[in-house]
Motif scaffolding. Sequence first.
Motif, PDB file in Angstrom:
ATOM      1  N   TYR A  77       0.839  -1.201   0.000  1.00  0.00           N
ATOM      2  CA  TYR A  77       0.000   0.000   0.000  1.00  0.00           C
ATOM      3  C   TYR A  77       0.871   1.248   0.000  1.00  0.00           C
ATOM      4  N   GLN A  78       0.258   2.349  -0.376  1.00  0.00           N
ATOM      5  CA  GLN A  78       0.931   3.644  -0.311  1.00  0.00           C
ATOM      6  C   GLN A  78      -0.053   4.696   0.186  1.00  0.00           C
ATOM      7  N   GLY A  79       0.507   5.711   0.842  1.00  0.00           N
ATOM      8  CA  GLY A  79      -0.285   6.852   1.256  1.00  0.00           C
ATOM      9  C   GLY A  79      -0.068   8.010   0.304  1.00  0.00           C
ATOM     10  N   LEU A  80      -0.617   9.149   0.632  1.00  0.00           N
ATOM     11  CA  LEU A  80      -0.436  10.342  -0.195  1.00  0.00           C
ATOM     12  C   LEU A  80       0.993  10.852  -0.116  1.00  0.00           C
ATOM     13  N   VAL A  81       1.590  10.753   1.069  1.00  0.00           N
ATOM     14  CA  VAL A  81       2.962  11.215   1.275  1.00  0.00           C
ATOM     15  C   VAL A  81       3.717  10.170   2.092  1.00  0.00           C
ATOM     16  N   LYS A  82       5.030  10.381   2.228  1.00  0.00           N
ATOM     17  CA  LYS A  82       5.879   9.480   2.987  1.00  0.00           C
ATOM     18  C   LYS A  82       7.108  10.257   3.448  1.00  0.00           C
ATOM     19  N   TYR A  83       7.945   9.620   4.245  1.00  0.00           N
ATOM     20  CA  TYR A  83       9.221  10.224   4.622  1.00  0.00           C
ATOM     21  C   TYR A  83      10.296   9.805   3.625  1.00  0.00           C
ATOM     22  N   ALA A  84      11.163  10.744   3.294  1.00  0.00           N
ATOM     23  CA  ALA A  84      12.298  10.435   2.434  1.00  0.00           C
ATOM     24  C   ALA A  84      13.264   9.520   3.188  1.00  0.00           C
ATOM     25  N   PRO A  85      14.049   8.698   2.481  1.00  0.00           N
ATOM     26  CA  PRO A  85      14.990   7.795   3.150  1.00  0.00           C
ATOM     27  C   PRO A  85      15.947   8.543   4.079  1.00  0.00           C
ATOM     28  N   ASP A  86      16.190   7.941   5.254  1.00  0.00           N
ATOM     29  CA  ASP A  86      17.129   8.485   6.244  1.00  0.00           C
ATOM     30  C   ASP A  86      16.797   9.930   6.615  1.00  0.00           C
ATOM     31  N   GLY A 120      -6.173  -3.767 -10.966  1.00  0.00           N
ATOM     32  CA  GLY A 120      -6.179  -3.235 -12.320  1.00  0.00           C
ATOM     33  C   GLY A 120      -6.937  -1.941 -12.479  1.00  0.00           C
ATOM     34  N   ALA A 121      -7.723  -1.537 -11.491  1.00  0.00           N
ATOM     35  CA  ALA A 121      -8.506  -0.310 -11.584  1.00  0.00           C
ATOM     36  C   ALA A 121      -7.595   0.920 -11.520  1.00  0.00           C
ATOM     37  N   LYS A 122      -7.974   1.952 -12.227  1.00  0.00           N
ATOM     38  CA  LYS A 122      -7.213   3.192 -12.234  1.00  0.00           C
ATOM     39  C   LYS A 122      -7.543   4.012 -10.985  1.00  0.00           C
ATOM     40  N   MET A 123      -6.515   4.545 -10.325  1.00  0.00           N
ATOM     41  CA  MET A 123      -6.733   5.320  -9.101  1.00  0.00           C
ATOM     42  C   MET A 123      -7.156   6.746  -9.425  1.00  0.00           C
ATOM     43  N   THR A 124      -8.188   7.215  -8.702  1.00  0.00           N
ATOM     44  CA  THR A 124      -8.629   8.604  -8.808  1.00  0.00           C
ATOM     45  C   THR A 124      -8.810   9.172  -7.403  1.00  0.00           C
ATOM     46  N   SER A 125      -9.105  10.455  -7.347  1.00  0.00           N
ATOM     47  CA  SER A 125      -9.317  11.101  -6.053  1.00  0.00           C
ATOM     48  C   SER A 125     -10.508  10.505  -5.312  1.00  0.00           C
ATOM     49  N   ALA A 126     -11.482   9.959  -6.051  1.00  0.00           N
ATOM     50  CA  ALA A 126     -12.634   9.320  -5.398  1.00  0.00           C
ATOM     51  C   ALA A 126     -12.192   8.122  -4.571  1.00  0.00           C
ATOM     52  N   ASP A 127     -11.161   7.402  -5.030  1.00  0.00           N
ATOM     53  CA  ASP A 127     -10.642   6.263  -4.267  1.00  0.00           C
ATOM     54  C   ASP A 127      -9.950   6.731  -2.991  1.00  0.00           C
ATOM     55  N   VAL A 128      -9.264   7.858  -3.072  1.00  0.00           N
ATOM     56  CA  VAL A 128      -8.607   8.406  -1.881  1.00  0.00           C
ATOM     57  C   VAL A 128      -9.667   8.786  -0.853  1.00  0.00           C
ATOM     58  N   ASP A 156     -11.596  17.276  -8.927  1.00  0.00           N
ATOM     59  CA  ASP A 156     -11.400  16.604 -10.206  1.00  0.00           C
ATOM     60  C   ASP A 156     -10.752  15.253  -9.912  1.00  0.00           C
ATOM     61  N   PRO A 157     -10.633  14.383 -10.910  1.00  0.00           N
ATOM     62  CA  PRO A 157     -10.144  13.020 -10.645  1.00  0.00           C
ATOM     63  C   PRO A 157      -8.738  12.938 -10.058  1.00  0.00           C
ATOM     64  N   LEU A 158      -7.950  14.013 -10.150  1.00  0.00           N
ATOM     65  CA  LEU A 158      -6.583  13.975  -9.629  1.00  0.00           C
ATOM     66  C   LEU A 158      -6.351  15.022  -8.537  1.00  0.00           C
ATOM     67  N   THR A 159      -7.424  15.505  -7.918  1.00  0.00           N
ATOM     68  CA  THR A 159      -7.292  16.470  -6.818  1.00  0.00           C
ATOM     69  C   THR A 159      -8.125  16.012  -5.625  1.00  0.00           C
ATOM     70  N   PHE A 160      -7.481  15.979  -4.463  1.00  0.00           N
ATOM     71  CA  PHE A 160      -8.152  15.575  -3.222  1.00  0.00           C
ATOM     72  C   PHE A 160      -7.924  16.678  -2.194  1.00  0.00           C
ATOM     73  N   VAL A 161      -9.008  17.137  -1.568  1.00  0.00           N
ATOM     74  CA  VAL A 161      -8.936  18.257  -0.626  1.00  0.00           C
ATOM     75  C   VAL A 161      -9.494  17.832   0.728  1.00  0.00           C
ATOM     76  N   TRP A 179       1.710   4.051   9.857  1.00  0.00           N
ATOM     77  CA  TRP A 179       0.353   3.666  10.241  1.00  0.00           C
ATOM     78  C   TRP A 179      -0.678   4.687   9.753  1.00  0.00           C
ATOM     79  N   GLY A 180      -0.239   5.623   8.912  1.00  0.00           N
ATOM     80  CA  GLY A 180      -1.120   6.648   8.392  1.00  0.00           C
ATOM     81  C   GLY A 180      -2.068   6.107   7.339  1.00  0.00           C
ATOM     82  N   PRO A 181      -3.007   6.937   6.866  1.00  0.00           N
ATOM     83  CA  PRO A 181      -4.003   6.484   5.888  1.00  0.00           C
ATOM     84  C   PRO A 181      -3.355   6.002   4.591  1.00  0.00           C
ATOM     85  N   LYS A 182      -3.803   4.868   4.107  1.00  0.00           N
ATOM     86  CA  LYS A 182      -3.342   4.316   2.837  1.00  0.00           C
ATOM     87  C   LYS A 182      -4.509   4.328   1.842  1.00  0.00           C
ATOM     88  N   VAL A 183      -4.172   4.346   0.561  1.00  0.00           N
ATOM     89  CA  VAL A 183      -5.202   4.372  -0.475  1.00  0.00           C
ATOM     90  C   VAL A 183      -5.497   2.935  -0.900  1.00  0.00           C
TER      91      VAL A 183
END
Length: 525
Positions: A77-86, A120-128, A156-161, A179-183
């Motif tokens: 899984y992935q979230g909207l953001v993450k921490y950069a390595p180290d 296989g489904a395409k991710m959009t903001s509605a999924d987030v 829009d399909p690529l914007t989540f507020v 442990w944050g929100p994942k899509v």
Amino acid sequence: MTTVSRPRLLLAGAAALALAVTGCGAKTKDEAATAAGTSTAAGGSDVLTIPYLADMSVPDPDVFYDIEGNSVILNTYQGLVKYAPDSTTIVGALAQSFTESKDRLTYTFKLKPGVTFHSGAKMTSADVKASFERRLKVNQAPAYMLANVKTMSTPDPLTFVVKLKSPVDPFMAYMASSWGPKVIGPAALKTHAGSDFGQKWMRTHEDGTGPFELTSFQRGRQYTLTRYPGYYGAKPFFREVDIKITPDIGTQRLELQNGDLDAVLHSFPASELASLPSSLQIKRENSFLRLLMYVNTNKAPFNDPAVRRGLRSALDIDQLVTQAYSDTATKSVGPYPTALLSGQPALPYKPDPAAAKAAASKASTKSIVMAYTADESGVQRRVSETLQAQLTQAGYKVTLKEVQLPQTYAYIKDLKHAPDLLLATNTPDAAHPDTWARILFQSKGGLNFLGYSNPALDKALDDALPATPAQADADYRKVGQQIIGSDSLFFLGDVKDVFVLKKGLTGVSHVPAYPWTVDYADLKR
């Protein structure tokens, strides 16, 4: 603020293995290996074999709140953001950019195009939006990170507020937490949703966007991650990751040395690191894991502040860190992990045998019980034995008691019969002081095992939540000073993540806020 309870498997081996074996996914490990004509044994060019000491609870990111299992969640899984390595720097994951409004109430995330779920489904903001809503509906421990959300929208399909009810200084840290929100994709949210928001299906399945799919989940035996061919990012080197449930560190050590495993990612005995064969390499990485000594302030003798203060003089922390951890931990210097807060108050711990004896002489009882949480490499036992000797010198009669991690969560229900002292290792939820102080220092914090209570401290934490970053940091420093002054919790050591790997493995990518975890997609042989 919502109280957080977190039954993390910091000390693996505490959970019993289930007898039933359950498979998941359309492809099994053996079928995938046969199709590829490649050996799945450790040492195979594109198969990575890693052990866990215990089963993870579930591979459902809205329920999972352990540590053992982080690598499954973060690689599927992935979230909207993450921490950069180290680093503690927050960077985009599924969001290619993100902004915060001046009033700190509105967060706008622009999503990466061309991302697909494992179904296989395409991710959009509605999924987030649906994923965030599911977390709130499931309402397990990680749900507190979204408790202050007022509204969510998809212009829009690529914007989540996201709009908050009031400012939350650590909000972006929550988003970057392991442990944050994942899509989550429609296989869970629609196809298999049922009446429980897909929880039954997600006990053994997933539909994430990560570089690997969970293609087999055999509880008590093995999990299999398979490279996702539709991943939008760089193709991982490893075709498959086999995670073996091996609930004994001695067995793991032998299998690693015999070539049956590629790495041991935690609990390797520190005393044996210096004698490893040349075929293995050691990576010592900074983490936020911390060794703590809790004090039961709810009964004699440590309900007396003067007696508690004497513990400062009884402790020789340099000695215990050196003896128990060798070079895999350093002495703590403040109440927070160093990277979480600058300018924090120093710890006033200095051995003074005369002062320790004078304080102990005032104790109403000198017979005390020190509990320590069981761990496979025996570190907690060695620390407890060193502390036992130091406290005995001060005049106490110390009985040591090994306990399993679930027992520590029950102490709050009967503090008069809980141990006088407790050793445990814990970590914050993210790289922000609130995610440490709120769960550890707050009266109803999920990791406040021995029930220290201070209403003024609780208020200071709540005041810090909506404050500006500068004011919040000042508040967290004051809270840290209050905890130090209470002598209810002693900060002993900052523990490193220690990875022992085959010499040929490269590309070890690690984040201090993601304990026991490497990014499998970055590893190469």
